[in-house]
Motif scaffolding. Structure first.
Motif, short mmCIF file in Angstrom:
data_model
loop_
_atom_site.label_atom_id
_atom_site.label_comp_id
_atom_site.label_asym_id
_atom_site.label_seq_id
_atom_site.Cartn_x
_atom_site.Cartn_y
_atom_site.Cartn_z
N GLN A 25 0.82 -1.20 0.00
CA GLN A 25 0.00 0.00 0.00
C GLN A 25 0.87 1.26 0.00
O GLN A 25 0.50 2.28 -0.61
N TYR A 26 2.00 1.20 0.67
CA TYR A 26 2.95 2.32 0.61
C TYR A 26 3.47 2.48 -0.82
O TYR A 26 3.59 3.60 -1.32
N TRP A 27 3.82 1.36 -1.45
CA TRP A 27 4.35 1.43 -2.82
C TRP A 27 3.30 1.97 -3.79
O TRP A 27 3.63 2.75 -4.70
N GLU A 28 2.04 1.58 -3.59
CA GLU A 28 0.96 2.10 -4.44
C GLU A 28 0.90 3.62 -4.34
O GLU A 28 0.82 4.32 -5.36
N ARG A 29 0.94 4.10 -3.12
CA ARG A 29 0.88 5.55 -2.91
C ARG A 29 2.15 6.25 -3.38
O ARG A 29 2.10 7.41 -3.81
N GLY A 30 3.27 5.55 -3.27
CA GLY A 30 4.52 6.12 -3.78
C GLY A 30 4.49 6.34 -5.28
O GLY A 30 4.86 7.42 -5.77
N PHE A 31 4.01 5.34 -6.02
CA PHE A 31 3.87 5.49 -7.47
C PHE A 31 2.82 6.55 -7.81
O PHE A 31 2.99 7.32 -8.76
N ALA A 32 1.74 6.57 -7.03
CA ALA A 32 0.69 7.57 -7.26
C ALA A 32 1.24 8.98 -7.03
O ALA A 32 0.86 9.93 -7.74
N TYR A 33 2.14 9.12 -6.06
CA TYR A 33 2.77 10.41 -5.78
C TYR A 33 3.57 10.89 -6.99
O TYR A 33 3.55 12.07 -7.34
N TYR A 34 4.25 9.96 -7.66
CA TYR A 34 4.96 10.29 -8.88
C TYR A 34 4.00 10.80 -9.95
O TYR A 34 4.24 11.82 -10.61
N ILE A 35 2.91 10.08 -10.12
CA ILE A 35 1.96 10.41 -11.19
C ILE A 35 1.29 11.75 -10.93
O ILE A 35 1.18 12.60 -11.83
N LYS A 36 0.82 11.97 -9.70
CA LYS A 36 0.16 13.23 -9.36
C LYS A 36 1.11 14.41 -9.52
O LYS A 36 0.74 15.47 -10.04
N THR A 37 2.35 14.21 -9.07
CA THR A 37 3.33 15.29 -9.19
C THR A 37 3.67 15.55 -10.66
O THR A 37 3.78 16.71 -11.09
N ALA A 38 3.83 14.48 -11.45
CA ALA A 38 4.16 14.64 -12.87
C ALA A 38 3.04 15.35 -13.62
O ALA A 38 3.28 16.12 -14.55
N ASN A 39 1.80 15.11 -13.21
CA ASN A 39 0.67 15.78 -13.83
C ASN A 39 0.64 17.26 -13.47
O ASN A 39 0.28 18.11 -14.28
N TRP A 40 1.05 17.57 -12.25
CA TRP A 40 1.02 18.95 -11.75
C TRP A 40 2.28 19.72 -12.12
O TRP A 40 2.23 20.91 -12.45
#
Length: 549
Positions: free
Chosen positions: A276-291
């Motif tokens: 679950q940490y890894w899921e959120r870690g990858f999601a953090y990359y995606i959200k930041t890359a979008n922003w």
């Protein structure tokens, strides 16, 4: 006016304009987060004689950046104002880091000590360096994340500054001597120690470089005894250099009863499965890359370039620092995934972004001195055009950000913190309307600073941080994990009397309370600190969780 003077005027004028451009952006978007007030509260209580803690009477460390907090505390002692002290220090360190970047771009002493002032190639390279400066400055100012965390009241700006000092010193020593003497090792370890003292996890970024420096020694390879003695001496110097951090850790253990901040304990000691940490870690990359795609693209591009340098015909002396820097950046990027990222979009990428920018500047500075002039122009203009075309097209919306669709499907919470707080804590707004605007900010961290009870934030509670987070909540947000109050705990906090119903947890809280509240030098307290850190009381938590089921 001769040609040489015209070149110099152009170079100096561009540097000054770029610096003013950078200053303009950092001041325009200067703000302060409510997380900064968590550490400010520790400084305020220390100055007032209530202990280095957010809550008088309870010794709890809520600062993940002790060196930054201590510097702010010193500023508050002198100037009695947390907001302007933090803002001034943020801007000063950020501007200092940029000044170091200018030094990397233009200084001949950093890479080459024997340049002829009349060399025609020198003039061509200075013009190209000027183009390089403009390009990189535009990229820096285009990064929403980086500009946001040049201020914010957090430790990022200090890390920018220390990282700049480290890279300048490292390249100067290595390019001058092809190795590192004992004095250099001490200074490098001291700077790395200050980085760790500021934020422990940032040690990963420069760890490969530090290890290489430690083993880079001029001793007869056939004399094993001499090498071992030299390595041991260097290890001793490195340990001596990080004494400030060691002293802090010993103080933290003695004063707070734990080596790490309570916030780190609360964020990592949740009981949630690692995936679950890894899921959120990858999601953090995606959200930041979008922003803010710039802040991720530049570190990834630098890592790619480091991989390509392996195929260059250059010597390992030339390539090694860049390969090691790329390795450190890659380690930290993996660490971001490991910890589940953060709820502040872009924050954890800003330091590796800045290190990548400095590393690119160093690499391009070296390359342009060693290749044909025509190739120089083609390489720099081509690279500049490609980078700016990609970034500008995405940033302006001409090309759709490839991460936008995936980003919209992510359910976990990530925020643009600057957008949330700047209306109340933005520097230009506060200068115009007064500091009363900050007090009107509705967010809890700032409200607590001005008098609300601290225990309402569960991340900073010394008992709750040691309990698992709610296991049935798949929508937990990194950095804000919910924890349920045990029966009787709310009444305990209100009355300072232990009303916890569960017998095991009741006993555990008594131990924690003694550590954070009783006489510092009590032998009974010190014994409990030792046993707590050795895990001797963990069985009480286990019994509580078993009974709870």
């Amino acid at each position: 006016m001769n040609k040489n003077k015209l070149y110099k005027i152009l170079v100096y004028l561009t540097a000054v304009i770029s610096l003013l451009f950078y200053i303009y952006f950092t001041v325009k978007w200067a703000w302060c987060s409510d997380d900064a007030y968590h550490a400010y509260s520790m400084s305020k209580n220390l100055i007032s004689g209530n202990g280095f803690t957010p809550t008088p009477g309870k010794r709890v460390n809520v600062s993940t950046c002790p060196l930054w907090t201590l510097i702010v505390t010193l500023g508050m002692i002198l100037f009695k104002d947390e907001y302007y002290v933090g803002m001034f220090l943020n801007l000063a360190f950020s501007w200092g880091a940029y000044a170091g970047f200018l030094y990397i771009i233009f200084s001949h002493k950093l890479f080459l000590n024997d340049i002829d002032e009349k060399d025609n190639k020198k003039q061509v390279c200075e013009i190209i360096q000027t183009v390089l400066l403009i390009t990189i400055t535009l990229l820096i100012c285009m990064s929403k994340s980086f500009i946001s965390y040049t201020t914010s009241g957090l430790e990022n700006s200090l890390l920018f500054f220390l990282s700049t000092i480290f890279i300048i010193f490292y390249f100067y020593e290595y390019r001058s001597n092809k190795t590192f003497n004992n004095k250099s090792i001490f200074i490098l370890a001291f700077i790395e120690g200050l980085i760790v003292f500021t934020r422990m996890d940032n040690a990963l970024i420069f760890l490969p470089l530090c290890m290489f420096a430690g083993f880079c020694i001029k001793v007869d390879s056939l004399v094993l005894k001499k090498r071992i003695v030299s390595y041991l001496k260097r290890l001793g110097l490195a340990i001596l250099a990080v004494v400030p951090f060691i002293i802090w850790e010993l103080f933290s253990l003695f004063y707070y009863g734990i080596f790490v901040p309570n916030t780190a304990l609360a964020k990592l000691n949740t009981g949630f499965p690692k995936y679950q940490y890894w899921e959120r870690g990858f999601a953090y990359y995606i959200k930041t890359a979008n922003w803010d795609i710039v802040v991720i693209a530049i570190p990834l591009l630098f890592i790619l370039v480091c991989c390509l340098t392996l195929f260059l015909k250059k010597s390992w002396t030339f390539k090694m620092p860049y390969i090691l820097l790329g390795t450190g950046i890659l380690l930290y990027m993996a660490y971001i995934i490991h910890i589940g990222g953060d709820f502040m979009m872009g924050r954890h990428f800003t330091v590796i972004f800045w290190v990548s920018v400095l590393s690119f500047a160093c690499l391009l500075r070296e390359i342009i001195w060693y290749i044909n002039e025509e190739k120089i122009k083609k390489v720099i203009s081509g690279l500049t055009g490609i980078i700016l075309a990609i970034i500008l097209s995405i940033d302006s919306g001409i090309v759709k950000n490839p991460f936008s669709e995936i980003s919209n499907s992510i359910v976990w919470g990530y925020t643009d913190e600057r957008a949330v707080y700047i209306s109340h804590t933005g520097l230009l707004r506060v200068l115009k309307n007064g500091k009363s605007l900050i007090r009107q900010c509705p967010h809890r961290g700032i409200q607590w600073y001005f008098g609300v009870k601290w225990y309402e934030e569960r991340l900073y509670d010394p008992l709750l941080s040691r309990l698992p987070a709610n296991e049935d909540n798949d929508l937990w947000m990194t950095g804000h994990m919910e924890r349920t109050f045990p029966k009787g705990y709310q009444k305990t906090l209100d009355s300072e009397v232990n009303y916890i119903v569960n017998a095991s947890l009741h006993a555990y809280y008594d131990i924690i309370y003694d550590i954070i509240s009783t006489d510092l030098f009590s032998s009974n307290r010190i014994k409990k600190i030792i046993l707590l850190n050795l895990g001797k009381y963990d069985y009480l938590i286990e019994e509580y969780l078993e009974e709870k089921q």
